[in-house]
Design a protein around this motif. Structure first.
Motif, PDB file in Angstrom:
ATOM      1  N   GLY A 117      46.619  34.179  55.795  1.00  0.00           N
ATOM      2  CA  GLY A 117      47.139  34.488  53.993  1.00  0.00           C
ATOM      3  C   GLY A 117      46.763  33.494  53.317  1.00  0.00           C
ATOM      4  O   GLY A 117      46.313  33.597  52.224  1.00  0.00           O
ATOM      5  N   LEU A 118      46.894  32.398  53.694  1.00  0.00           N
ATOM      6  CA  LEU A 118      46.365  31.367  52.509  1.00  0.00           C
ATOM      7  C   LEU A 118      45.255  31.352  52.341  1.00  0.00           C
ATOM      8  O   LEU A 118      44.963  30.756  50.796  1.00  0.00           O
ATOM      9  CB  LEU A 118      46.997  30.490  52.891  1.00  0.00           C
ATOM     10  CG  LEU A 118      48.842  29.220  53.477  1.00  0.00           C
ATOM     11  CD1 LEU A 118      48.449  28.249  54.196  1.00  0.00           C
ATOM     12  CD2 LEU A 118      49.536  29.295  52.036  1.00  0.00           C
ATOM     13  N   PHE A 119      44.463  30.737  52.737  1.00  0.00           N
ATOM     14  CA  PHE A 119      43.264  31.579  52.924  1.00  0.00           C
ATOM     15  C   PHE A 119      42.661  32.948  51.558  1.00  0.00           C
ATOM     16  O   PHE A 119      42.313  32.402  50.632  1.00  0.00           O
ATOM     17  CB  PHE A 119      41.668  31.792  54.094  1.00  0.00           C
ATOM     18  CG  PHE A 119      41.906  30.273  54.415  1.00  0.00           C
ATOM     19  CD1 PHE A 119      40.873  29.521  53.662  1.00  0.00           C
ATOM     20  CD2 PHE A 119      42.602  29.863  55.430  1.00  0.00           C
ATOM     21  CE1 PHE A 119      40.444  28.687  54.529  1.00  0.00           C
ATOM     22  CE2 PHE A 119      41.749  28.966  56.115  1.00  0.00           C
ATOM     23  CZ  PHE A 119      40.900  28.215  55.249  1.00  0.00           C
ATOM     24  N   GLY A 120      43.115  33.946  52.228  1.00  0.00           N
ATOM     25  CA  GLY A 120      43.557  35.027  51.021  1.00  0.00           C
ATOM     26  C   GLY A 120      44.212  35.037  49.754  1.00  0.00           C
ATOM     27  O   GLY A 120      43.543  35.662  48.706  1.00  0.00           O
ATOM     28  N   ALA A 121      45.317  34.007  49.684  1.00  0.00           N
ATOM     29  CA  ALA A 121      45.395  33.663  48.260  1.00  0.00           C
ATOM     30  C   ALA A 121      45.045  33.211  47.725  1.00  0.00           C
ATOM     31  O   ALA A 121      44.348  32.432  46.660  1.00  0.00           O
ATOM     32  CB  ALA A 121      47.205  33.071  48.054  1.00  0.00           C
ATOM     33  N   ALA A 122      44.197  32.259  48.619  1.00  0.00           N
ATOM     34  CA  ALA A 122      43.398  31.356  47.596  1.00  0.00           C
ATOM     35  C   ALA A 122      41.691  32.189  46.922  1.00  0.00           C
ATOM     36  O   ALA A 122      41.597  30.870  46.106  1.00  0.00           O
ATOM     37  CB  ALA A 122      42.777  30.212  48.833  1.00  0.00           C
ATOM     38  N   ALA A 123      41.570  32.529  47.832  1.00  0.00           N
ATOM     39  CA  ALA A 123      40.664  33.159  47.295  1.00  0.00           C
ATOM     40  C   ALA A 123      40.176  34.588  46.292  1.00  0.00           C
ATOM     41  O   ALA A 123      39.595  34.248  45.127  1.00  0.00           O
ATOM     42  CB  ALA A 123      39.405  34.406  48.323  1.00  0.00           C
ATOM     43  N   TYR A 124      42.271  34.502  46.558  1.00  0.00           N
ATOM     44  CA  TYR A 124      41.600  35.502  44.871  1.00  0.00           C
ATOM     45  C   TYR A 124      42.595  34.219  43.753  1.00  0.00           C
ATOM     46  O   TYR A 124      41.365  35.023  42.585  1.00  0.00           O
ATOM     47  CB  TYR A 124      43.585  35.901  44.708  1.00  0.00           C
ATOM     48  CG  TYR A 124      43.565  37.547  43.538  1.00  0.00           C
ATOM     49  CD1 TYR A 124      43.451  38.168  43.886  1.00  0.00           C
ATOM     50  CD2 TYR A 124      44.763  36.784  43.008  1.00  0.00           C
ATOM     51  CE1 TYR A 124      43.048  38.560  42.701  1.00  0.00           C
ATOM     52  CE2 TYR A 124      44.988  37.306  41.622  1.00  0.00           C
ATOM     53  CZ  TYR A 124      43.754  38.267  41.554  1.00  0.00           C
ATOM     54  OH  TYR A 124      44.097  39.112  40.423  1.00  0.00           O
ATOM     55  N   MET A 125      42.497  33.008  44.377  1.00  0.00           N
ATOM     56  CA  MET A 125      42.722  32.257  42.681  1.00  0.00           C
ATOM     57  C   MET A 125      41.526  32.084  42.543  1.00  0.00           C
ATOM     58  O   MET A 125      40.841  31.768  41.415  1.00  0.00           O
ATOM     59  CB  MET A 125      43.456  31.134  43.173  1.00  0.00           C
ATOM     60  CG  MET A 125      44.780  31.017  43.355  1.00  0.00           C
ATOM     61  SD  MET A 125      45.530  30.176  44.753  1.00  0.00           S
ATOM     62  CE  MET A 125      45.544  28.748  43.488  1.00  0.00           C
ATOM     63  N   LEU A 126      40.130  31.437  43.420  1.00  0.00           N
ATOM     64  CA  LEU A 126      38.945  31.773  42.371  1.00  0.00           C
ATOM     65  C   LEU A 126      38.656  32.870  42.088  1.00  0.00           C
ATOM     66  O   LEU A 126      37.368  32.777  41.543  1.00  0.00           O
ATOM     67  CB  LEU A 126      38.832  31.257  43.910  1.00  0.00           C
ATOM     68  CG  LEU A 126      39.150  29.515  44.449  1.00  0.00           C
ATOM     69  CD1 LEU A 126      37.765  29.722  45.646  1.00  0.00           C
ATOM     70  CD2 LEU A 126      38.275  28.761  43.862  1.00  0.00           C
ATOM     71  N   THR A 127      38.678  34.524  42.452  1.00  0.00           N
ATOM     72  CA  THR A 127      37.771  35.668  42.390  1.00  0.00           C
ATOM     73  C   THR A 127      38.785  35.765  41.026  1.00  0.00           C
ATOM     74  O   THR A 127      38.347  36.528  40.064  1.00  0.00           O
ATOM     75  CB  THR A 127      37.159  36.212  42.994  1.00  0.00           C
ATOM     76  OG1 THR A 127      39.622  36.383  43.752  1.00  0.00           O
ATOM     77  CG2 THR A 127      37.000  35.623  44.172  1.00  0.00           C
ATOM     78  N   TYR A 128      39.992  35.094  40.294  1.00  0.00           N
ATOM     79  CA  TYR A 128      40.922  35.644  39.224  1.00  0.00           C
ATOM     80  C   TYR A 128      40.158  36.182  37.712  1.00  0.00           C
ATOM     81  O   TYR A 128      40.798  37.452  37.715  1.00  0.00           O
ATOM     82  CB  TYR A 128      42.229  34.999  39.244  1.00  0.00           C
ATOM     83  CG  TYR A 128      43.032  35.368  37.689  1.00  0.00           C
ATOM     84  CD1 TYR A 128      43.999  36.180  37.896  1.00  0.00           C
ATOM     85  CD2 TYR A 128      42.861  34.574  36.997  1.00  0.00           C
ATOM     86  CE1 TYR A 128      44.349  36.549  37.024  1.00  0.00           C
ATOM     87  CE2 TYR A 128      43.847  34.760  36.209  1.00  0.00           C
ATOM     88  CZ  TYR A 128      44.335  35.806  35.437  1.00  0.00           C
ATOM     89  OH  TYR A 128      44.969  35.947  34.694  1.00  0.00           O
ATOM     90  N   PRO A 129      39.541  35.327  38.207  1.00  0.00           N
ATOM     91  CA  PRO A 129      38.783  35.312  37.025  1.00  0.00           C
ATOM     92  C   PRO A 129      37.625  36.359  36.349  1.00  0.00           C
ATOM     93  O   PRO A 129      37.967  37.509  35.454  1.00  0.00           O
ATOM     94  CB  PRO A 129      37.575  34.029  36.323  1.00  0.00           C
ATOM     95  CG  PRO A 129      38.375  32.993  37.135  1.00  0.00           C
ATOM     96  CD  PRO A 129      39.040  33.734  38.339  1.00  0.00           C
ATOM     97  N   SER A 130      36.697  37.145  37.725  1.00  0.00           N
ATOM     98  CA  SER A 130      35.896  38.095  37.595  1.00  0.00           C
ATOM     99  C   SER A 130      37.419  39.666  37.485  1.00  0.00           C
ATOM    100  O   SER A 130      36.781  40.251  36.882  1.00  0.00           O
ATOM    101  CB  SER A 130      35.159  38.248  38.966  1.00  0.00           C
ATOM    102  OG  SER A 130      35.897  37.737  39.626  1.00  0.00           O
ATOM    103  N   TRP A 131      37.772  39.582  38.122  1.00  0.00           N
ATOM    104  CA  TRP A 131      39.632  40.567  38.262  1.00  0.00           C
ATOM    105  C   TRP A 131      39.742  40.566  36.734  1.00  0.00           C
ATOM    106  O   TRP A 131      39.086  41.806  36.114  1.00  0.00           O
ATOM    107  CB  TRP A 131      40.817  40.640  39.062  1.00  0.00           C
ATOM    108  CG  TRP A 131      39.689  40.278  40.687  1.00  0.00           C
ATOM    109  CD1 TRP A 131      40.029  39.638  41.386  1.00  0.00           C
ATOM    110  CD2 TRP A 131      39.275  41.980  41.092  1.00  0.00           C
ATOM    111  NE1 TRP A 131      39.558  40.335  42.765  1.00  0.00           N
ATOM    112  CE2 TRP A 131      39.509  41.527  41.983  1.00  0.00           C
ATOM    113  CE3 TRP A 131      39.645  43.241  40.597  1.00  0.00           C
ATOM    114  CZ2 TRP A 131      39.131  42.734  43.428  1.00  0.00           C
ATOM    115  CZ3 TRP A 131      39.335  44.182  41.243  1.00  0.00           C
ATOM    116  CH2 TRP A 131      39.430  44.610  42.610  1.00  0.00           C
TER     117      TRP A 131
END
Lengths: 196, 183
Positions: A117-131
């Motif tokens: 979950g911590l990795f998943g949330a971090a992955a979202y933090m990094l991909t947030y600009p494209s979303w």
């Protein structure tokens, strides 16, 4: 300071109740989602209904501060994120809150869930600009809306219906559904192995 | 055996009500981001910085909404973060009071064992992957089972219904596919 004490009391109560109703037990989550034991679904529906009736009833009587309501925005990503969460929820048997409670109650597999979950949330933090750029985070149907217009709330209503009355009615519907839902939909129960 | 659904549902509903009566509706998944931020800031002190206007971050997600998340990363002793720590405490005490877990169940739950065997490595890999997808999805959706499904639907929030529709539309078929044998 008061808010920290409230966090401790309400948080601990929530964690303890999740443990007691079996929501942090991946066996019961799995049995709910493969439709072989819906007792947890009945629990959750009754909880939503009870919470709704008490909250909207309290607001109508002026005992509950409407300003405490916090409504999240509606956008396409809510549905896509819901689908994703559903896949992981079925696979692991944990969601964010119940995973934390399960790990604390001694389930080692839940520690791996939290790490993932911590990795998943971090992955979202990094991909947030494209979303954000994709437009899938743009509000739909008014964004932060409730189904009806709740008097005194800072959120708009999707319809002009009185939101507090609608909240009471929907709360009642959830309670009725909790009672109406069968204990299982699929199968007849585990086959008992004959003694050898 | 879990608590009877009638007593359990009432109790859980009461906790949801108390939360909104005293503070605000319950939510959990944001705190995974806050913990990531705390860990990230420990490694790279540039991640979250204080400005005249408040807090901001080099990460666009932490910086959004005027640095709301960045502020929580810099000051983790806040309501929402302590709430999640307290949940763990409540779960721990509750489980201890009812005698704890037996050995195998603590690593590989019975339903998983019935379908995929006793090996913990496969189970750990599955929960790690599950956790990754769950939290990625929850952050994309802006909330999880507690924030959207329970708190959201309790408040008649449209987003809560959209989220629940998505979550069950995926969770039920996946579970039917994975867990064919009953424990």
């Amino acid at each position: 300071m008061t808010s920290i004490i409230l966090a401790l009391v309400i948080g601990a109560a929530f964690g303890a109740v999740l443990d007691r109703v079996g929501a942090s037990n991946p066996n019961y989550i799995g049995k709910m989602l493969n439709l072989t034991n819906l007792n947890l679904a009945k629990t959750i529906m009754l909880a939503i209904g009870t919470g709704s009736v008490l909250m909207f009833g309290g607001q109508m009587l002026g005992l509950v501060d409407v300003g405490h309501m916090s409504v999240k925005a509606a956008y396409i990503g809510v549905f896509i994120g819901g689908l994703m969460l559903g896949v992981g929820w079925a696979l692991a048997g944990y969601c964010p809150g119940t995973g934390v409670v399960a790990a604390a109650s001694g389930r080692k597999d839940a520690l791996f869930f939290i790490a993932g979950g911590l990795f998943g949330a971090a992955a979202y933090m990094l991909t947030y600009p494209s979303w954000k750029a994709s437009g899938m985070l743009d509000s739909v149907a008014g964004g932060k809306v409730t189904l009806g217009a709740v008097p005194g709330a800072k959120f708009d209503g999707l319809t002009a219906l009185p939101g507090d009355v609608l909240g009471l009615l929907l709360g009642a519907v959830f309670i009725i559904l909790a009672f109406a839902l069968p204990e299982r939909i699929i199968g007849t129960g585990p086959v008992t192995q004959p003694a050898e | 055996m879990p608590m009877n659904w009638k007593a359990g549902g009432l109790l859980l509903g009461l906790v949801f009500f108390l939360a909104v009566l005293l503070v605000k509706p319950i939510g959990v998944s944001t705190q995974f981001v806050i913990l990531d931020g705390i860990l990230g800031d420990a490694v790279n002190a540039e991640l979250v910085t204080q400005t005249d206007a408040g807090y901001t971050s080099t990460n666009a997600y932490l910086a959004k909404s005027n640095g709301k998340y960045a502020k929580s990363v810099a000051n983790p002793l806040n309501y929402s973060f302590v709430f999640v720590l307290a949940m763990a405490l409540g779960g721990f005490v509750s489980m201890r009071l009812r005698g704890g877990l037996n050995g195998l169940e603590a690593s590989v739950p019975a339903l998983w064992r019935a379908n995929f065997g006793e090996g913990p490595a496969l189970r750990y890999a599955a929960t790690f992957l599950g956790g990754f997808i769950v939290l990625y999805g929850a952050r994309l959706a802006g909330g999880c089972t507690s924030g959207h499904m329970m708190s959201g639907m309790m408040q008649t929030a449209l987003s809560g219904y959209i989220f629940a529709a998505g979550a069950f539309a995926a969770a039920i078929p996946v579970s039917l596919l994975l867990f064919k044998k009953e424990a």
